[in-house]
Structures are given as structure tokens and as C-alpha cells.
Design a protein around this motif. Structure first.
Motif, PDB file in Angstrom:
ATOM      1  N   VAL A  66     -53.637  65.523  38.336  1.00 29.00           N
ATOM      2  CA  VAL A  66     -52.739  65.937  37.307  1.00 29.00           C
ATOM      3  C   VAL A  66     -51.453  65.789  37.959  1.00 29.00           C
ATOM      4  O   VAL A  66     -51.212  66.108  39.028  1.00 29.00           O
ATOM      5  CB  VAL A  66     -53.121  67.637  37.267  1.00 29.00           C
ATOM      6  CG1 VAL A  66     -52.177  68.284  36.675  1.00 29.00           C
ATOM      7  CG2 VAL A  66     -54.775  67.491  36.699  1.00 29.00           C
ATOM      8  N   LYS A  67     -50.388  65.688  37.014  1.00 30.78           N
ATOM      9  CA  LYS A  67     -49.092  65.520  37.297  1.00 30.78           C
ATOM     10  C   LYS A  67     -48.346  66.630  36.370  1.00 30.78           C
ATOM     11  O   LYS A  67     -48.759  66.593  35.204  1.00 30.78           O
ATOM     12  CB  LYS A  67     -48.513  64.147  37.373  1.00 30.78           C
ATOM     13  CG  LYS A  67     -49.062  63.162  38.204  1.00 30.78           C
ATOM     14  CD  LYS A  67     -48.646  61.880  38.094  1.00 30.78           C
ATOM     15  CE  LYS A  67     -49.008  60.994  39.013  1.00 30.78           C
ATOM     16  NZ  LYS A  67     -50.348  60.848  39.513  1.00 30.78           N
ATOM     17  N   LYS A  68     -47.382  67.322  37.036  1.00 32.08           N
ATOM     18  CA  LYS A  68     -46.535  68.076  36.314  1.00 32.08           C
ATOM     19  C   LYS A  68     -45.219  67.700  36.507  1.00 32.08           C
ATOM     20  O   LYS A  68     -44.439  67.574  37.595  1.00 32.08           O
ATOM     21  CB  LYS A  68     -46.626  69.519  36.357  1.00 32.08           C
ATOM     22  CG  LYS A  68     -46.050  70.371  35.862  1.00 32.08           C
ATOM     23  CD  LYS A  68     -46.454  72.168  36.084  1.00 32.08           C
ATOM     24  CE  LYS A  68     -45.426  72.929  35.648  1.00 32.08           C
ATOM     25  NZ  LYS A  68     -45.751  74.448  36.011  1.00 32.08           N
ATOM     26  N   ILE A  69     -44.338  67.597  35.351  1.00 29.05           N
ATOM     27  CA  ILE A  69     -42.851  67.189  35.725  1.00 29.05           C
ATOM     28  C   ILE A  69     -42.164  68.546  34.944  1.00 29.05           C
ATOM     29  O   ILE A  69     -42.354  68.728  33.741  1.00 29.05           O
ATOM     30  CB  ILE A  69     -42.622  65.940  35.084  1.00 29.05           C
ATOM     31  CG1 ILE A  69     -43.191  64.943  35.956  1.00 29.05           C
ATOM     32  CG2 ILE A  69     -41.051  65.847  35.077  1.00 29.05           C
ATOM     33  CD1 ILE A  69     -43.116  63.342  35.320  1.00 29.05           C
ATOM     34  N   THR A  70     -41.101  68.900  35.647  1.00 26.64           N
ATOM     35  CA  THR A  70     -40.368  70.143  35.179  1.00 26.64           C
ATOM     36  C   THR A  70     -38.801  69.590  35.027  1.00 26.64           C
ATOM     37  O   THR A  70     -38.290  69.182  36.155  1.00 26.64           O
ATOM     38  CB  THR A  70     -40.426  71.254  36.012  1.00 26.64           C
ATOM     39  OG1 THR A  70     -41.823  71.722  35.969  1.00 26.64           O
ATOM     40  CG2 THR A  70     -39.712  72.495  35.529  1.00 26.64           C
ATOM     41  N   LEU A  71     -38.012  69.997  34.135  1.00 25.33           N
ATOM     42  CA  LEU A  71     -36.725  69.722  33.833  1.00 25.33           C
ATOM     43  C   LEU A  71     -35.968  70.995  33.762  1.00 25.33           C
ATOM     44  O   LEU A  71     -36.480  71.854  32.900  1.00 25.33           O
ATOM     45  CB  LEU A  71     -36.398  68.761  32.771  1.00 25.33           C
ATOM     46  CG  LEU A  71     -37.251  67.496  32.806  1.00 25.33           C
ATOM     47  CD1 LEU A  71     -36.828  66.771  31.362  1.00 25.33           C
ATOM     48  CD2 LEU A  71     -36.749  66.651  33.810  1.00 25.33           C
ATOM     49  N   VAL A  72     -34.861  71.169  34.416  1.00 21.22           N
ATOM     50  CA  VAL A  72     -34.044  72.403  34.237  1.00 21.22           C
ATOM     51  C   VAL A  72     -32.784  71.922  33.419  1.00 21.22           C
ATOM     52  O   VAL A  72     -32.231  71.125  33.970  1.00 21.22           O
ATOM     53  CB  VAL A  72     -33.900  73.079  35.603  1.00 21.22           C
ATOM     54  CG1 VAL A  72     -32.614  74.166  35.311  1.00 21.22           C
ATOM     55  CG2 VAL A  72     -34.920  73.692  36.087  1.00 21.22           C
ATOM     56  N   THR A  73     -32.431  72.252  32.292  1.00 28.33           N
ATOM     57  CA  THR A  73     -31.367  71.949  31.718  1.00 28.33           C
ATOM     58  C   THR A  73     -30.389  72.988  31.248  1.00 28.33           C
ATOM     59  O   THR A  73     -30.962  74.140  31.407  1.00 28.33           O
ATOM     60  CB  THR A  73     -31.704  71.314  30.212  1.00 28.33           C
ATOM     61  OG1 THR A  73     -32.338  72.195  29.465  1.00 28.33           O
ATOM     62  CG2 THR A  73     -32.651  69.831  30.634  1.00 28.33           C
ATOM     63  N   SER A  74     -29.261  72.681  30.882  1.00 32.70           N
ATOM     64  CA  SER A  74     -28.033  73.847  30.358  1.00 32.70           C
ATOM     65  C   SER A  74     -27.266  72.995  29.342  1.00 32.70           C
ATOM     66  O   SER A  74     -27.175  71.660  29.324  1.00 32.70           O
ATOM     67  CB  SER A  74     -27.428  74.231  31.394  1.00 32.70           C
ATOM     68  OG  SER A  74     -26.588  73.328  32.121  1.00 32.70           O
ATOM     69  N   LEU A  75     -26.749  73.565  28.752  1.00 30.29           N
ATOM     70  CA  LEU A  75     -25.703  73.211  27.647  1.00 30.29           C
ATOM     71  C   LEU A  75     -24.421  72.408  28.531  1.00 30.29           C
ATOM     72  O   LEU A  75     -24.173  73.049  29.445  1.00 30.29           O
ATOM     73  CB  LEU A  75     -25.111  74.229  26.821  1.00 30.29           C
ATOM     74  CG  LEU A  75     -26.084  74.852  25.921  1.00 30.29           C
ATOM     75  CD1 LEU A  75     -25.489  76.081  25.068  1.00 30.29           C
ATOM     76  CD2 LEU A  75     -26.435  73.756  24.848  1.00 30.29           C
ATOM     77  N   ALA A  76     -24.104  71.352  28.064  1.00 31.80           N
ATOM     78  CA  ALA A  76     -22.985  70.642  28.631  1.00 31.80           C
ATOM     79  C   ALA A  76     -21.543  71.145  28.391  1.00 31.80           C
ATOM     80  O   ALA A  76     -21.340  71.498  27.203  1.00 31.80           O
ATOM     81  CB  ALA A  76     -23.237  69.070  28.669  1.00 31.80           C
TER      82      ALA A  76
END
Length: 188
Positions: free
Chosen positions: A178-188
């Protein structure tokens, strides 16, 4: 007329009825940071990957990250990314990975097939994030990339991103890992 909330130029504004045929406006601060994760189980086999193969679910290597922004079509900043692999040891030969990012679903590429930036997907392609060789933390491997500050634009009417994970090194995988990828994003 009651108080209403409206959007102007990507910003939220509250329109306030003053009761005397006049209106005032107040800015509403929206939380701009979003965390979006996707996980998948790779096929239940130990077929070796060659360099530059897609690592993903059996049918398609496409990954989906929903709700990376509160505003459709907005420019966003990917602040950080983390990849978790649920195995107890780094497989021999495993090195770095690239997460190729798209603003619309790309053409499907099966697990263990060579990565290809297909001509039909060029307009969707937003670049990639390089994950370092995962670090062994006992039962879990982690590759954490911080301070990315990668600015991209979402597709109109969309708050999602899509990805294809590519292995840079050749290695023999753990069956059904099992692989999990997490992205943390914000408005530019």
C-alpha cells in the motif's frame, strides 16, 4: 434583503444590508491550506520494476487528489508532499520517485509499464515532484518533501489534481504494498 456572501476575484466578501438602502462589504478570511491524500494497493505480485516504470494500481497508474483548493480553477501552491509505503524494509534497488502532476485525468498507464508523457496529455501536464529514497521507520517507509512552493493552476471548474507515480530506480516490489501520497496545498 439579508446578509449574503459572494465571491469577487477569488475572494469571499460578505454583503451587509445596512437597512437604509445602502450596503457595506466585509472581507471573509477563508482557510487557504488544504490536505489531500490518495492511497492505492499495487498488484499482488513481485514483478520487478525497471527504471522509469509507472507504480500504481493494477488497472491504471492514475492517482486522484480531490479538493486541493476551495476555489475552482484557481492558481495554487503545492507546499509539501509525503509518500508513505506500508512495508517493513526498503526493497533492494528502490531509490527516488517522481509524481507527475496533471490538472485533468491523464491517459491511463498501467502499473509496471514505462512512463510516457503522452502527446494528448501535454496541455494537462503541470510538472513533477521528486520524492527522495524512502526512509525506513520500522513498519513504514516515508519520503517527505517540504518547502516545495510549486505554483500551478487548476483546470477551470475543478478543484482536483491527478498524478502518475514513476520509479526512477529498478527494484523488486513487495506484493500488494500500500502506498499513500499526501499533498499540502494553499491558494497562490
Amino acid at each position: 434583503m439579508s446578509n449574503r456572501t459572494a465571491r469577487y476575484n477569488g475572494n469571499a466578501m460578505r454583503i451587509i444590508d445596512n437597512g437604509d438602502n445602502s450596503f457595506s462589504f466585509a472581507a471573509i478570511e477563508l482557510p487557504s491550506t488544504k490536505i489531500s491524500s490518495t492511497s492505492f494497493t499495487r498488484p499482488a505480485d513481485i514483478t520487478a520494476y525497471t527504471a522509469n516504470d509507472v507504480v500504481g494500481p493494477a488497472v491504471t497508474g492514475n492517482l486522484s487528489f480531490s479538493d486541493v483548493s476551495m476555489i475552482s480553477g484557481a492558481p495554487i501552491k503545492i507546499e509539501s508532499a509525503m509518500m508513505e509505503i506500508d512495508v517493513a524494509a526498503v526493497p533492494s534497488g528502490m531509490s527516488t520517485f517522481r509524481l507527475h502532476i496533471y490538472n485533468a485525468a491523464p491517459t491511463a498507464i498501467a502499473d509496471n509499464a514505462a512512463f510516457n508523457l503522452i502527446a494528448a496529455d501535454r496541455s494537462k501536464y503541470l510538472g513533477y515532484i521528486t520524492f527522495t529514497t524512502p526512509v525506513d521507520f520500522g513498519d513504514t517507509l516515508i519520503s517527505d518533501v517540504s518547502a516545495l512552493n510549486k505554483i500551478i493552476k487548476l483546470a477551470d471548474n475543478s478543484t482536483s489534481l491527478y498524478g502518475i507515480l514513476e520509479t526512477i530506480g529498478a527494484y523488486t516490489p513487495t506484493s500488494a504494498a500500500v502506498k499513500k501520497i499526501t499533498l499540502v496545498t494553499s491558494l497562490a
